[in-house]
Design an enzyme around this catalytic site. Structure first.
Site, PDB file in Angstrom:
ATOM      1  N   ARG A  47       0.850  -1.204   0.000  1.00 48.66           N
ATOM      2  CA  ARG A  47       0.000   0.000   0.000  1.00 48.66           C
ATOM      3  C   ARG A  47       0.881   1.248   0.000  1.00 48.66           C
ATOM      4  NH1 ARG A  47      -1.712   1.675   4.537  1.00 48.66           N
ATOM      5  NH2 ARG A  47      -2.389  -0.327   5.365  1.00 48.66           N
ATOM      6  N   TYR A  58     -16.003  16.424 -16.541  1.00 49.31           N
ATOM      7  CA  TYR A  58     -16.554  15.074 -16.465  1.00 49.31           C
ATOM      8  C   TYR A  58     -17.594  15.002 -15.342  1.00 49.31           C
ATOM      9  CZ  TYR A  58     -16.862  10.160 -15.288  1.00 49.31           C
ATOM     10  OH  TYR A  58     -17.344   8.912 -14.983  1.00 49.31           O
ATOM     11  N   ASP A 108      -6.776  18.624 -15.122  1.00 50.26           N
ATOM     12  CA  ASP A 108      -7.104  17.274 -15.561  1.00 50.26           C
ATOM     13  C   ASP A 108      -6.691  17.190 -17.031  1.00 50.26           C
ATOM     14  OD1 ASP A 108      -8.331  14.990 -16.581  1.00 50.26           O
ATOM     15  OD2 ASP A 108     -10.012  15.106 -15.177  1.00 50.26           O
ATOM     16  N   LYS A 118      -7.948   6.067 -19.713  1.00 46.61           N
ATOM     17  CA  LYS A 118      -8.182   6.540 -21.074  1.00 46.61           C
ATOM     18  C   LYS A 118      -6.916   6.401 -21.923  1.00 46.61           C
ATOM     19  CE  LYS A 118     -12.188   7.817 -19.388  1.00 46.61           C
ATOM     20  NZ  LYS A 118     -12.564   6.949 -18.313  1.00 46.61           N
TER      21      LYS A 118
HETATM   22  O1  P1T Z   1     -13.208   6.690 -14.647  1.00 43.28           O
HETATM   23  P1  P1T Z   1     -12.001   7.163 -13.873  1.00 43.28           P
HETATM   24  O2  P1T Z   1     -10.733   6.473 -14.225  1.00 43.28           O
HETATM   25  O3  P1T Z   1     -12.248   7.205 -12.390  1.00 43.28           O
HETATM   26  O4  P1T Z   1     -11.733   8.688 -14.329  1.00 43.28           O
HETATM   27  C1  P1T Z   1     -12.639   9.711 -14.127  1.00 43.28           C
HETATM   28  C2  P1T Z   1     -12.433  10.796 -15.146  1.00 43.28           C
HETATM   29  C3  P1T Z   1     -11.683  11.909 -14.799  1.00 43.28           C
HETATM   30  N1  P1T Z   1     -11.457  12.912 -15.670  1.00 43.28           N
HETATM   31  C4  P1T Z   1     -11.944  12.873 -16.918  1.00 43.28           C
HETATM   32  C5  P1T Z   1     -11.705  14.016 -17.853  1.00 43.28           C
HETATM   33  C6  P1T Z   1     -12.708  11.776 -17.346  1.00 43.28           C
HETATM   34  O5  P1T Z   1     -13.182  11.776 -18.609  1.00 43.28           O
HETATM   35  C7  P1T Z   1     -12.966  10.713 -16.433  1.00 43.28           C
HETATM   36  C8  P1T Z   1     -13.791   9.535 -16.817  1.00 43.28           C
HETATM   37  N2  P1T Z   1     -14.605   9.737 -17.949  1.00 43.28           N
HETATM   38  C9  P1T Z   1     -15.466   8.824 -18.483  1.00 43.28           C
HETATM   39  C10 P1T Z   1     -15.687   7.606 -17.975  1.00 43.28           C
HETATM   40  C11 P1T Z   1     -16.193   9.276 -19.707  1.00 43.28           C
HETATM   41  O6  P1T Z   1     -16.763   8.454 -20.433  1.00 43.28           O
HETATM   42  O7  P1T Z   1     -16.181  10.491 -19.940  1.00 43.28           O
END
Ligand code: P1T
Length: 385
Positions: A49, A101, A174, A199
């Site tokens: 951790r 998001y 972000d 992504k």
């Molecule tokens: O899904 P996660 O790995 O927890 O990430 C969240 C997140 C944070 N910032 C941006 C710009 C994002 O697009 C996302 C997640 N977005 C999607 C799942 C989507 O389909 O837009």
């Protein structure tokens, strides 16, 4: 160590052949704990951790790609964001980009407002006057997403960072939609970068992961490291390995995403069933010049408005195949979705309407399939609109 170019660092940064075996790929250190020679005496790892060698390799690689000093890998993009928010004192005020998001909005609005009494002001960060006016005595952080999800608005990072510096406020960007290949927030004065590594960074739609990179503030980096250990939202060794592997082709993939997206944006812009195309690479994009200044290329995300309403959108979205109807983005395969119903449903209707997240708005994550197949499929699917 010599500072190599980005494509070289994407393959090598943070990674040395394994000391024990010479394995060229960083092994998946699937071990929860590490044997100590004497109490408190160990080889840098005591419990996974707190730290794990596979995760360390990924964290160092990401720090290098963003040109920051410290990277931290989390179990999701939202866990990464949450760790940054946990560095703030309860009752702090945040200013955030109004378009972002839906899950980030939900984290701010439905969790941190309650658990940490965070106050959040949402606004268009490009409106300098409004931004300056909304700064208060307890404003600690400005949260930027650029290009935004789903409207692809570009936030002028240099302007926001300069204003924040003047007031001693931390800035977070972000960088999920651009990736470090297309945009380097630290070059514009931003302090912290976060990613949904789910992504483009991982790029193969088989992992949920998040990254935080701190530019040069050691105290802040130590806080995030402490929070990572104390709250435990870490990325597993196996997922760290997968993201690390994905990063090796990130520069190549981004080039191909951008190339396909440019062609699709141009095709959609000329299509009679399409009302409007939003893509930073188009001359018609209102912030095209800013995008050119801030980004190396324009990315793989396109948002567009179909002619019609919810019914036309539904018919169209049921028709595509290669463009799989699914949330998420940034993978090798093309995805298509309806933000108002899917990814941005957690944003209140009035706010969605203000931002333009309408019922005929469709978001596309352009993948790496052959461009001719992608164009052909869109042409066919648009016939039902
Ligand atoms: O899904 P996660 O790995 O927890 O990430 C969240 C997140 C944070 N910032 C941006 C710009 C994002 O697009 C996302 C997640 N977005 C999607 C799942 C989507 O389909 O837009």
């Amino acid at each position: 160590m010599k500072k190599y170019k980005l494509s070289t660092r994407a393959i090598h940064a943070g990674q040395e052949p394994d000391e024990a075996t010479g394995a060229i790929m960083t092994p998946i250190y699937a071990s929860s704990t590490f044997v100590q020679q004497s109490p408190g005496v160990h080889k840098g790892y005591d419990y996974s951790r707190s730290g794990n060698p596979t995760r360390t390799a990924l964290e160092n690689c990401m720090a290098s790609l963003e040109d920051g000093q410290w990277g931290f890998a989390f179990a999701s993009g939202l866990a990464a964001e949450n760790a940054v928010l946990d560095t703030l004192e309860a009752g702090s005020h945040i200013i955030a980009m109004e378009d972002m998001y839906g899950g980030t909005f939900r984290l701010f609005d439905k969790v941190k407002k309650i658990s940490a009494a965070l106050e959040v002001t949402y606004l268009d960060l490009n409106n300098e006057q409004e931004l300056e006016n909304s700064i208060k005595g307890n404003t600690r952080l400005i949260w930027v997403e650029t290009p935004t999800n789903p409207m692809l608005t570009i936030v002028d990072l240099q302007k926001v960072a300069a204003l924040a510096k003047k007031h001693g406020i931390l800035t977070v960007c972000d960088n999920t939609f651009a990736s470090p290949v297309l945009q380097k927030p630290f070059d514009f004065g931003i302090d912290v970068v976060v990613h949904s590594a789910t992504k483009y960074l991982n790029g193969h739609s088989d992992v949920i992961a998040g990254i935080v990179v701190v530019k040069d503030d050691r105290e802040l980096a130590e806080k995030i490291k402490f929070i990572q250990k104390a709250t435990g939202g870490i990325l597993s060794p196996f997922d760290s390995f997968l993201v690390l592997r994905g990063l090796k082709t990130l520069p190549l993939r981004m080039k191909a995403h951008c190339s396909n997206a440019k062609k699709i944006a141009a095709f959609l812009e000329n299509h009679p069933k399409v009302e409007k195309v939003i893509y930073p690479g188009l001359e018609s994009f209102p912030q095209h010049e800013l995008a050119k200044k801030q980004m190396k290329d324009f990315g793989g995300m396109i948002t567009f408005l179909l002619k019609g309403g919810i019914e036309e959108s539904r018919r169209f979205l049921e028709k595509t195949k290669l463009f799989a109807l699914a949330e998420s983005l940034g993978g090798i395969e093309s995805l298509i979705e309806h933000p108002a119903i899917m990814t941005h449903a957690s944003i209140p209707k009035e706010m969605r309407e203000k931002l333009g997240v309408a019922d005929n708005l469709v978001r596309v994550s352009v993948g790496l399939e052959d461009i001719e197949d992608l164009l052909e499929e869109l042409e066919e699917a648009l016939r039902v609109v």
